[in-house]
Design a protein around this motif. Structure first.
Motif, PDB file in Angstrom:
ATOM      1  N   ASP A   1      -3.818  12.953   0.230  1.00 56.57           N
ATOM      2  CA  ASP A   1      -3.959  14.009  -0.763  1.00 56.57           C
ATOM      3  C   ASP A   1      -5.240  14.789  -0.468  1.00 56.57           C
ATOM      4  O   ASP A   1      -6.084  14.349   0.324  1.00 56.57           O
ATOM      5  CB  ASP A   1      -3.989  13.416  -2.172  1.00 56.57           C
ATOM      6  N   PRO A   2      -5.408  15.991  -1.055  1.00 59.07           N
ATOM      7  CA  PRO A   2      -6.564  16.829  -0.719  1.00 59.07           C
ATOM      8  C   PRO A   2      -7.911  16.133  -0.868  1.00 59.07           C
ATOM      9  O   PRO A   2      -8.800  16.306  -0.033  1.00 59.07           O
ATOM     10  CB  PRO A   2      -6.422  18.009  -1.681  1.00 59.07           C
ATOM     11  N   GLN A   3      -8.084  15.336  -1.933  1.00 59.89           N
ATOM     12  CA  GLN A   3      -9.365  14.669  -2.137  1.00 59.89           C
ATOM     13  C   GLN A   3      -9.623  13.634  -1.050  1.00 59.89           C
ATOM     14  O   GLN A   3     -10.722  13.564  -0.480  1.00 59.89           O
ATOM     15  CB  GLN A   3      -9.395  14.002  -3.509  1.00 59.89           C
ATOM     16  N   ALA A   4      -8.602  12.822  -0.730  1.00 63.00           N
ATOM     17  CA  ALA A   4      -8.758  11.808   0.311  1.00 63.00           C
ATOM     18  C   ALA A   4      -8.964  12.448   1.671  1.00 63.00           C
ATOM     19  O   ALA A   4      -9.715  11.947   2.512  1.00 63.00           O
ATOM     20  CB  ALA A   4      -7.534  10.894   0.332  1.00 63.00           C
ATOM     21  N   ARG A   5      -8.294  13.583   1.870  1.00 68.74           N
ATOM     22  CA  ARG A   5      -8.428  14.292   3.140  1.00 68.74           C
ATOM     23  C   ARG A   5      -9.869  14.756   3.352  1.00 68.74           C
ATOM     24  O   ARG A   5     -10.456  14.560   4.414  1.00 68.74           O
ATOM     25  CB  ARG A   5      -7.466  15.478   3.126  1.00 68.74           C
TER      26      ARG A   5
ATOM     27  N   LEU B   1       0.833  -1.193   0.000  1.00 66.13           N
ATOM     28  CA  LEU B   1       0.000   0.000   0.000  1.00 66.13           C
ATOM     29  C   LEU B   1       0.871   1.248   0.000  1.00 66.13           C
ATOM     30  O   LEU B   1       1.994   1.241   0.513  1.00 66.13           O
ATOM     31  CB  LEU B   1      -0.901   0.028   1.235  1.00 66.13           C
ATOM     32  N   SER B   2       0.359   2.325  -0.568  1.00 65.94           N
ATOM     33  CA  SER B   2       1.070   3.603  -0.526  1.00 65.94           C
ATOM     34  C   SER B   2       1.022   4.172   0.895  1.00 65.94           C
ATOM     35  O   SER B   2       0.273   3.680   1.754  1.00 65.94           O
ATOM     36  CB  SER B   2       0.428   4.599  -1.490  1.00 65.94           C
TER      37      SER B   2
ATOM     38  N   GLN C   1      -2.083   5.115   5.887  1.00 64.34           N
ATOM     39  CA  GLN C   1      -2.663   6.025   6.864  1.00 64.34           C
ATOM     40  C   GLN C   1      -4.158   5.755   7.016  1.00 64.34           C
ATOM     41  O   GLN C   1      -4.693   5.728   8.124  1.00 64.34           O
ATOM     42  CB  GLN C   1      -2.417   7.475   6.430  1.00 64.34           C
ATOM     43  N   ARG C   2      -4.834   5.533   5.901  1.00 65.83           N
ATOM     44  CA  ARG C   2      -6.261   5.225   5.972  1.00 65.83           C
ATOM     45  C   ARG C   2      -6.504   3.865   6.642  1.00 65.83           C
ATOM     46  O   ARG C   2      -7.478   3.697   7.381  1.00 65.83           O
ATOM     47  CB  ARG C   2      -6.868   5.248   4.568  1.00 65.83           C
ATOM     48  N   LEU C   3      -5.609   2.910   6.394  1.00 67.91           N
ATOM     49  CA  LEU C   3      -5.740   1.606   7.043  1.00 67.91           C
ATOM     50  C   LEU C   3      -5.562   1.737   8.556  1.00 67.91           C
ATOM     51  O   LEU C   3      -6.244   1.056   9.334  1.00 67.91           O
ATOM     52  CB  LEU C   3      -4.721   0.628   6.469  1.00 67.91           C
ATOM     53  N   ALA C   4      -4.660   2.617   8.984  1.00 67.36           N
ATOM     54  CA  ALA C   4      -4.472   2.841  10.422  1.00 67.36           C
ATOM     55  C   ALA C   4      -5.750   3.378  11.052  1.00 67.36           C
ATOM     56  O   ALA C   4      -6.128   2.986  12.167  1.00 67.36           O
ATOM     57  CB  ALA C   4      -3.316   3.818  10.651  1.00 67.36           C
TER      58      ALA C   4
END
Length: 329
Positions: free
Chosen positions: A188-192, A157-158, A163-166
């Motif tokens: 990134d801004p969209q994911a944030r 994973l990137s 970070q999202r997995l955490a």
């Protein structure tokens, strides 16, 4: 990470997101009174008193070394306060309270993973440790937008996906109180922005969130209240809106520098200060309407930006020169 040995004290019935929160519902989610923690001569936490109400989105802000991490670890039961009282969901988190652990969700910047498993397998393992129902891992993947990466090994994973997995790992057992440490740092801004909605949804379901971040726009948009820490103390504690309102009514007008000279700006009635910032002149004023009219008469308003105070202004004022000597609230 929640240890399977510790989970033996919890109920064997699978937990689902529709279960009501366990334990007493009265009182705040977190209550700290005159909490101190020192490491040698360094006072990491120096007399902090605050409460976090149930269902509140509470931000903990401050520069590196202000004591935020130590304070959160005390709340989580990972560190023992030298003095003061700490209550989390009505219980003491120290000594390590195994009955409290399933009610807490914790995401840290240095999260550990089962790196040889897929993202879905990792969350399924975490869910099993908490005795959650079999669909918990899939719900957690979906909540952070990782469903398509569910079959990818964790070590492939990137950084942003990890970070999202955490965060998903902290949410998989649907905890009552969630601690998030810089949850959007690598996104990134969209994911944030997508994660902002995840956090709003959690709050809408009655969950309490204690949240540290250096993204002050994020804290301003999401938090019901914020505490700004400086040198181990709480320098300010209130809603972002009230902190901003108390900062003063100064407006900053950014005018393209090729449209107006500093001398012309300083000659305008109502302009208190003129500085240069990038390719703009910055006009500070308490009479924005009057100054805008004067700018329009000389240079027009195309490209002129208007900025009022923000949480960032409050933060920089409190954490700048001399902030360490600020009195306790």
């Amino acid at each position: 990470m929640f240890h399977p040995k510790e989970s033996s004290m919890t109920s064997t019935a699978p937990r689902t997101p529709h279960d009501p929160p366990a334990g007493p519902s009265a009182g705040p989610a977190v209550a700290l009174s005159d909490v101190h923690k020192a490491y040698g001569a360094t006072r990491a936490v120096d007399g902090v008193s605050l409460t976090v109400e149930r269902g509140e989105f509470f931000g903990l802000l401050g520069p590196n070394g202000a004591g935020k991490t130590t304070l959160v670890e005390i709340m989580e039961g990972q560190r023992r306060a030298d003095s003061g009282t700490v209550a989390v969901l009505g219980e003491s988190p120290w000594p390590r309270n195994t009955a409290l652990l399933p009610r807490l969700g914790v995401q840290t910047q240095a999260s550990s993973f089962f790196v040889r498993l897929t993202a879905r397998e990792h969350l399924a393992t975490m869910a099993a440790l908490y005795r959650c129902d079999s669909a918990a891992a899939e719900r957690a993947l979906a909540s952070v937008g990782l469903t398509e990466q569910g079959g990818t090994r964790v070590d492939d994973l990137s950084g942003g996906q990890r970070q999202r997995l955490a965060i998903a790992s902290a949410l998989v057992h649907d905890p009552e109180l969630i601690f998030l440490d810089e949850p959007t740092a690598s996104l990134d801004p969209q994911a944030r922005r997508s994660l902002w909605q995840v956090l709003r949804d959690l709050k809408g379901r009655g969950r309490t969130i204690v949240y540290t971040t250096h993204h002050l726009d994020e804290a301003e948009a999401l938090c019901d209240r914020v505490a700004i820490m400086v040198a181990g103390r709480v320098a300010a504690l209130d809603s972002p809106g009230r902190l901003i309102a108390a900062a003063g009514p100064t407006t900053r007008l950014l005018v393209p520098a090729d449209r107006l000279t500093p001398e012309q700006a300083r000659a305008m009635e109502g302009v208190d200060r003129v500085t240069e910032e990038g390719g703009s002149l910055v006009l500070e004023t308490l009479a924005a309407g009057r100054v805008l009219a004067a700018v329009d008469a000389i240079a027009g308003l195309q490209g002129v930006q208007t900025r009022t105070a923000s949480l960032e202004d409050v933060y920089l004022d409190l954490t700048g020169a001399g902030a360490a000597d600020a009195p306790r609230p």
